[in-house]
Design a protein around this motif. Structure first.
Motif, PDB file in Angstrom:
ATOM      1  N   UNK A  34      -2.995  -5.292 -10.525  1.00 44.87           N
ATOM      2  CA  UNK A  34      -4.319  -5.105  -9.917  1.00 44.87           C
ATOM      3  C   UNK A  34      -4.460  -3.767  -9.188  1.00 44.87           C
ATOM      4  N   UNK A  35      -3.409  -3.302  -8.542  1.00 44.41           N
ATOM      5  CA  UNK A  35      -3.525  -2.106  -7.708  1.00 44.41           C
ATOM      6  C   UNK A  35      -3.135  -0.811  -8.404  1.00 44.41           C
ATOM      7  N   UNK A  36      -2.296  -0.887  -9.438  1.00 45.01           N
ATOM      8  CA  UNK A  36      -1.841   0.335 -10.110  1.00 45.01           C
ATOM      9  C   UNK A  36      -2.325   0.367 -11.562  1.00 45.01           C
ATOM     10  N   UNK A  37      -1.970  -0.635 -12.324  1.00 44.87           N
ATOM     11  CA  UNK A  37      -2.233  -0.607 -13.761  1.00 44.87           C
ATOM     12  C   UNK A  37      -3.709  -0.736 -14.105  1.00 44.87           C
ATOM     13  N   UNK A  82       3.928  11.259 -15.718  1.00 43.46           N
ATOM     14  CA  UNK A  82       4.572  10.140 -16.406  1.00 43.46           C
ATOM     15  C   UNK A  82       3.550   9.294 -17.158  1.00 43.46           C
ATOM     16  N   UNK A  83       3.948   8.866 -18.337  1.00 42.92           N
ATOM     17  CA  UNK A  83       3.103   8.025 -19.173  1.00 42.92           C
ATOM     18  C   UNK A  83       3.643   6.614 -19.312  1.00 42.92           C
ATOM     19  N   UNK A  84       4.861   6.381 -18.793  1.00 39.98           N
ATOM     20  CA  UNK A  84       5.451   5.040 -18.885  1.00 39.98           C
ATOM     21  C   UNK A  84       6.200   4.719 -17.599  1.00 39.98           C
ATOM     22  N   UNK A  85       6.153   3.433 -17.241  1.00 39.38           N
ATOM     23  CA  UNK A  85       6.726   2.952 -15.982  1.00 39.38           C
ATOM     24  C   UNK A  85       7.517   1.688 -16.242  1.00 39.38           C
ATOM     25  N   UNK A  86       8.745   1.656 -15.766  1.00 39.54           N
ATOM     26  CA  UNK A  86       9.602   0.482 -15.815  1.00 39.54           C
ATOM     27  C   UNK A  86       9.728  -0.045 -14.395  1.00 39.54           C
ATOM     28  N   UNK A  87       9.311  -1.273 -14.164  1.00 42.92           N
ATOM     29  CA  UNK A  87       9.296  -1.895 -12.836  1.00 42.92           C
ATOM     30  C   UNK A  87      10.420  -2.915 -12.770  1.00 42.92           C
ATOM     31  N   UNK A  88      11.457  -2.602 -11.990  1.00 38.94           N
ATOM     32  CA  UNK A  88      12.637  -3.470 -11.918  1.00 38.94           C
ATOM     33  C   UNK A  88      13.004  -3.711 -10.456  1.00 38.94           C
ATOM     34  N   UNK A  89      12.753  -4.811  -9.929  1.00 38.28           N
ATOM     35  CA  UNK A  89      12.317  -6.089 -10.441  1.00 38.28           C
ATOM     36  C   UNK A  89      10.832  -6.276 -10.145  1.00 38.28           C
ATOM     37  N   UNK A  90      10.126  -6.767 -11.136  1.00 35.89           N
ATOM     38  CA  UNK A  90       8.674  -6.817 -11.042  1.00 35.89           C
ATOM     39  C   UNK A  90       8.148  -8.012 -10.263  1.00 35.89           C
ATOM     40  N   UNK A  91       8.935  -9.073 -10.092  1.00 34.97           N
ATOM     41  CA  UNK A  91       8.409 -10.253  -9.416  1.00 34.97           C
ATOM     42  C   UNK A  91       7.197 -10.771 -10.148  1.00 34.97           C
ATOM     43  N   UNK A  92       6.196 -11.262  -9.418  1.00 37.26           N
ATOM     44  CA  UNK A  92       5.034 -11.825 -10.102  1.00 37.26           C
ATOM     45  C   UNK A  92       4.083 -10.760 -10.655  1.00 37.26           C
ATOM     46  N   UNK A  93       4.301  -9.503 -10.368  1.00 35.19           N
ATOM     47  CA  UNK A  93       3.581  -8.351 -10.936  1.00 35.19           C
ATOM     48  C   UNK A  93       2.094  -8.301 -10.607  1.00 35.19           C
ATOM     49  N   UNK A  94       1.579  -9.247  -9.855  1.00 31.81           N
ATOM     50  CA  UNK A  94       0.136  -9.289  -9.587  1.00 31.81           C
ATOM     51  C   UNK A  94      -0.346  -8.031  -8.870  1.00 31.81           C
ATOM     52  N   UNK A  95       0.354  -7.598  -7.835  1.00 34.54           N
ATOM     53  CA  UNK A  95      -0.108  -6.416  -7.110  1.00 34.54           C
ATOM     54  C   UNK A  95       0.012  -5.166  -7.971  1.00 34.54           C
ATOM     55  N   UNK A  96       1.037  -5.089  -8.796  1.00 36.74           N
ATOM     56  CA  UNK A  96       1.203  -3.924  -9.669  1.00 36.74           C
ATOM     57  C   UNK A  96       0.053  -3.843 -10.677  1.00 36.74           C
ATOM     58  N   UNK A 142       0.827  -1.210   0.000  1.00 38.38           N
ATOM     59  CA  UNK A 142       0.000   0.000   0.000  1.00 38.38           C
ATOM     60  C   UNK A 142       0.862   1.262   0.000  1.00 38.38           C
ATOM     61  N   UNK A 143       1.947   1.240   0.738  1.00 33.01           N
ATOM     62  CA  UNK A 143       2.858   2.386   0.768  1.00 33.01           C
ATOM     63  C   UNK A 143       3.521   2.556  -0.590  1.00 33.01           C
ATOM     64  N   UNK A 144       3.936   1.452  -1.203  1.00 39.17           N
ATOM     65  CA  UNK A 144       4.558   1.504  -2.532  1.00 39.17           C
ATOM     66  C   UNK A 144       3.575   2.054  -3.567  1.00 39.17           C
TER      67      UNK A 144
END
Length: 168
Positions: free
Chosen positions: A34-37, A18-32, A3-5
């Protein structure tokens, strides 16, 4: 912590328009996803060193881009993005590898959102023994020397941790 992230990412995306986001390291990306994208219109690329995680992300989230890469390698070229987000990734690297990863990020973007430990003794990352071990870093101090633009979200006042926005 997620939640803080999310709050930090939202603040940085808004601040930079910003119109583009690079997530390093994304891991399983599920929270990103569902919660952001799911609620933001942003071009997303997730990067991780673990190839099977990237393959699973591509199957699970086919509308987003994923790449397998080791950002600590000098030859790695990441796609351009308005913002790099990296949560605790650099903290699992030896200090020399973290410096190299920041060079890699710098070639891809002008800005970084990450968690920091203010005034951390960055030399601890040189002798931590294993990548699985966590080392506290303050990227505004040597050997990183990034310019901190602002604190986004305090995490823990007792150990001086926060999410911050840096200029690369």
């Amino acid at each position: 912590m997620v939640r803080i992230a999310i709050t930090a990412i939202d603040m940085a995306l808004d601040l930079l328009a910003a119109e583009s986001l690079l997530d390093a390291a994304c891991g399983d990306a599920a929270w990103m996803v569902t919660a952001v994208l799911s609620r933001r219109s942003v071009q997303y690329t997730g990067v991780d060193i673990v190839e099977h995680v990237i393959e699973e992300n591509q199957r699970s989230f086919p509308s987003h881009r994923f790449l397998a890469a080791d950002c600590s390698q000098s030859h790695v070229q990441l796609p351009q993005a308005d913002l790099v987000f990296s949560k605790e990734t650099l903290n699992h690297m030896f200090v020399e590898d973290a410096v190299q990863a920041l060079h890699c990020f710098r070639r891809a973007s002008r800005y970084l959102v990450t968690n920091i430990h203010r005034e951390a003794p960055n030399n601890m990352g040189a002798s931590k023994g294993h990548h699985a071990h966590y080392a506290p870093y303050d990227y505004s101090l040597p050997p990183f020397n990034l310019r901190k633009i602002c604190q986004l979200v305090p995490i823990n006042h007792e150990d001086w941790t926060e999410f911050a926005l840096f200029a690369l």
